[in-house]
Scaffold this active site. Structure first.
Site, PDB file in Angstrom:
ATOM      1  N   TYR A   1      15.588  29.756   9.330  1.00  0.00           N
ATOM      2  CA  TYR A   1      14.343  30.439   9.690  1.00  0.00           C
ATOM      3  C   TYR A   1      14.136  30.456  11.207  1.00  0.00           C
ATOM      4  O   TYR A   1      14.425  29.472  11.895  1.00  0.00           O
ATOM      5  CB  TYR A   1      13.146  29.705   9.069  1.00  0.00           C
TER       6      TYR A   1
ATOM      7  N   LYS B   1       0.842  -1.208   0.000  1.00  0.00           N
ATOM      8  CA  LYS B   1       0.000   0.000   0.000  1.00  0.00           C
ATOM      9  C   LYS B   1       0.875   1.255   0.000  1.00  0.00           C
ATOM     10  O   LYS B   1       2.086   1.179   0.274  1.00  0.00           O
ATOM     11  CB  LYS B   1      -0.909  -0.026   1.235  1.00  0.00           C
TER      12      LYS B   1
HETATM   13  C1  LIG Z   1      -0.390  -1.956   6.791  1.00  0.00           C
HETATM   14  C2  LIG Z   1      -0.994  -3.251   7.161  1.00  0.00           C
HETATM   15  C3  LIG Z   1      -0.196  -4.401   7.278  1.00  0.00           C
HETATM   16  C4  LIG Z   1       1.318  -4.353   7.227  1.00  0.00           C
HETATM   17  O1  LIG Z   1       1.783  -3.826   8.427  1.00  0.00           O
HETATM   18  P1  LIG Z   1       3.355  -3.731   8.784  1.00  0.00           P
HETATM   19  O2  LIG Z   1       3.360  -3.287  10.193  1.00  0.00           O
HETATM   20  O3  LIG Z   1       3.924  -2.715   7.838  1.00  0.00           O
HETATM   21  O4  LIG Z   1       3.949  -5.064   8.568  1.00  0.00           O
HETATM   22  C5  LIG Z   1      -0.836  -5.619   7.504  1.00  0.00           C
HETATM   23  N1  LIG Z   1      -2.177  -5.677   7.634  1.00  0.00           N
HETATM   24  C6  LIG Z   1      -2.969  -4.595   7.546  1.00  0.00           C
HETATM   25  C7  LIG Z   1      -4.431  -4.730   7.726  1.00  0.00           C
HETATM   26  C8  LIG Z   1      -2.401  -3.339   7.330  1.00  0.00           C
HETATM   27  O5  LIG Z   1      -3.179  -2.256   7.279  1.00  0.00           O
END
Ligand SMILES: *Cc1c(COP(=O)(O)O)cnc(C)c1O
Length: 357
Positions: free
Chosen positions: A240, A22
């Site tokens: 800044y 993702k």
């Molecule tokens: C993002 C996600 C994962 C992966 O999680 P990590 O901590 O990056 O391994 C697995 N399952 C779901 C439902 C997620 O949203």
């Protein structure tokens, strides 16, 4: 990254090791990451958004692709046409998918998400128990029953053990349907957490999954150009807001990276706190002053004179600096460092048969 997947896959066996890609593969670029993981052996992938799934399908025609954020209203036919599997986590989603499958006379597989204590997505336990008596009439085959751990990264958290027990009970009510509980951290918690399929993300990308458990191989190296070298007397301020006053006559290297590139403003330095480091001419140097949109400044006073010149490289990730080191300085987690990596870097993908872009 491919190596990391193979390591986790061997650890997880006999459970299947999927890959979570993702958010543009945690910011690293789905176009290259998806096919590289496929070549490493991954066959099941998870994205969050429908749009991400459309992109991934074009890259991997034969992959199993789950959409974690579920079914969006009225998009069912498009999911089905692309053989995408929504992760259904509510009664309206299940009804909609069920109706679509019945109307089209085709049972398109989908996952069922059960909430075991995170209260973000998923069927309630009552709904899940009810579904366990009726799912054969849905008109589609649930291909996965899953839940998600809220605190797997915190060793010994009571919620983790509770979620596992609750999920084991739910999964038993859906005999014959593969079950999935574990993200990266869950995968590391042991056999009891792995069920039939594990869903690692961060560990594949070289991040820390559980505090205190060393990560796998780092995946990202971030090099930035020094664009100006200068000196400033003690008592002057840098950047800044004049947020940091120099305590000694200083040599400074201004580098071409800023918060628009994902170097968080919170990672800057001030009189009160030291910000992130970068490796310049073989030595770690701290940021001085705030991070601007396109620029940041490093203190190179401790390096030999003329050790750093305009055009030299400063390493912000790599040479011993991890995404989690950067995250710690900015009060966040490695996930946010990776997914914030900017869009205007030249990205070069190395290894696994590719050297390009
Ligand atoms: C993002 C996600 C994962 C992966 O999680 P990590 O901590 O990056 O391994 C697995 N399952 C779901 C439902 C997620 O949203």
């Amino acid at each position: 990254m491919a190596d990391n997947w193979r390591t986790l896959s061997a650890l997880a066996a006999p459970a299947e090791c999927a890959a979570v890609v993702k958010a543009d593969a945690y910011g690293l670029g789905i176009q290259r990451v998806g096919p590289a993981l496929w070549r490493a052996g991954a066959r099941t992938f998870f994205v969050a958004h429908f749009r991400e799934a459309v992109t991934l399908r074009a890259l991997l025609p034969d992959a199993v692709i789950y959409v974690l954020n579920g079914l969006l209203p009225d998009l069912g036919a498009e999911y089905a046409a692309l053989r995408l599997r929504p992760v259904l986590g509510s009664t309206p989603e299940i009804s909609e998918w069920s109706a679509l499958c019945r109307d089209s006379g085709a049972g398109h597989p989908a996952a069922i998400h059960v909430d075991t204590g995170m209260h973000r997505l998923g069927l309630s336990l009552e709904e899940a128990v009810q579904l366990s008596g009726t799912w054969r009439m849905l008109g589609f085959p649930p291909s996965l029953i899953m839940t998600h751990l809220a605190c797997a990264d915190m060793p010994g958290h009571v919620l983790t053990a509770r979620q596992r027990l609750v999920f084991a009970d739910v999964a038993r009510r859906f005999p014959g349907i593969p079950a999935s509980l574990a993200n990266s951290a869950g995968t590391l918690l042991g056999r009891d957490f792995r069920f039939d399929l594990v869903r690692p993300g961060i560990f594949l990308y070289g991040g820390v999954a559980i505090a205190g458990v060393p990560p796998l191989r780092p995946v990202v190296r971030l090099e930035v150009k020094v664009i100006q070298v200068s000196t400033a007397p003690a008592g002057e301020t840098v950047g800044y807001g004049a947020a940091q006053r120099l305590k000694r006559p200083s040599r400074l290297a201004t580098v071409s990276i800023g918060y628009a590139d994902g170097l968080f403003r919170a990672a800057g330095s001030s009189d009160a706190a030291k910000g992130v480091e970068a490796v310049v001419a073989g030595r770690r140097c701290h940021l001085v002053g705030r991070v601007s949109m396109d620029l940041a400044t490093l203190d190179i006073t401790d390096l030999p004179e003329h050790a750093v010149e305009r055009g030299d490289t400063a390493v912000f990730l790599g040479d011993g600096i991890s995404v989690d080191d950067v995250a710690a300085r900015a009060g966040t987690i490695g996930y946010e460092v990776l997914t914030s990596l900017g869009r205007r870097y030249a990205r070069r993908y190395v290894g696994d048969g590719y050297v390009g872009d």
